[in-house]
Design a protein around this motif. Sequence first.
Motif, PDB file in Angstrom:
ATOM      1  N   ASN A  66       0.817  -1.213   0.000  1.00 16.46           N
ATOM      2  CA  ASN A  66       0.000   0.000   0.000  1.00 16.46           C
ATOM      3  C   ASN A  66       0.851   1.263   0.000  1.00 16.46           C
ATOM      4  N   CYS A 188      -1.324   1.766   5.795  1.00 15.56           N
ATOM      5  CA  CYS A 188       0.084   1.939   5.425  1.00 15.56           C
ATOM      6  C   CYS A 188       0.954   2.030   6.674  1.00 15.56           C
ATOM      7  N   SER A 214      -5.726   4.240   2.630  1.00 18.08           N
ATOM      8  CA  SER A 214      -4.942   4.660   1.467  1.00 18.08           C
ATOM      9  C   SER A 214      -5.855   5.095   0.325  1.00 18.08           C
TER      10      SER A 214
END
Length: 226
Positions: A66, A188, A214
């Motif tokens: 990510n 993340c 994200s």
Amino acid sequence: MNWKTNYRSFYYQGAPEPEDIVLDPTETALLVVDVQSTYLVPSEDPVQRDRWEPFRERMNDVVIPNIAKLVAASREQGVEVMFARIACMKNDGRDRSLSQKKPGWNYLLLPKDSEESRIVPELEPQGDEIVFCKTTDSALTGTNMRLILQNMGVKNVIVVGIFTDQCVSSTVRSLADESFNVVVVEDCCAAATKQLHDNELEIINMIYCHVASSQETLGFLEATKG
């Protein structure tokens, strides 16, 4: 459920929803905190190896992929991509802060040229992207990042990396105290356990930052187009 209602602590139960976030790429930086090789190497101790396996799985399966997507999108849209890594200047670590000298898990001796201190290959900095070496938990406290951000006209900082409840949190709090707008991207980031990760996001959300996914963060950047 979305970023406006997720991770609400006791203090913000029932509080009004925040306004929409729009991140102007020319005033925004993406900061990747401490995603370094040392944290992904399995311990030789089988007990410790098993204890940390869920963390490594989250890093390899969720967090690093990510972050890589967010880094690629940031580069494409003109968002400044920056990195912070724990790395001491002296081989014996005399220049480290007390938090990194104390015995126990948090004891960190990562000389700047050691392989263990490197940022993971999947997130290799490109071109003239800035890499801050720090001997503190907060990337702002232990470097000239504050000055650099101000010189570059950055007002918004997207923070990703590890560990959510340690260096990420310390950096976020420092940035907030310096009046930067901060977004922490929950998928993340990682802590040693999912519980620690979720607890810390609930603590820092709404006061020191906004916590988003994200996909939502990419939407904040896309909102400036048109």
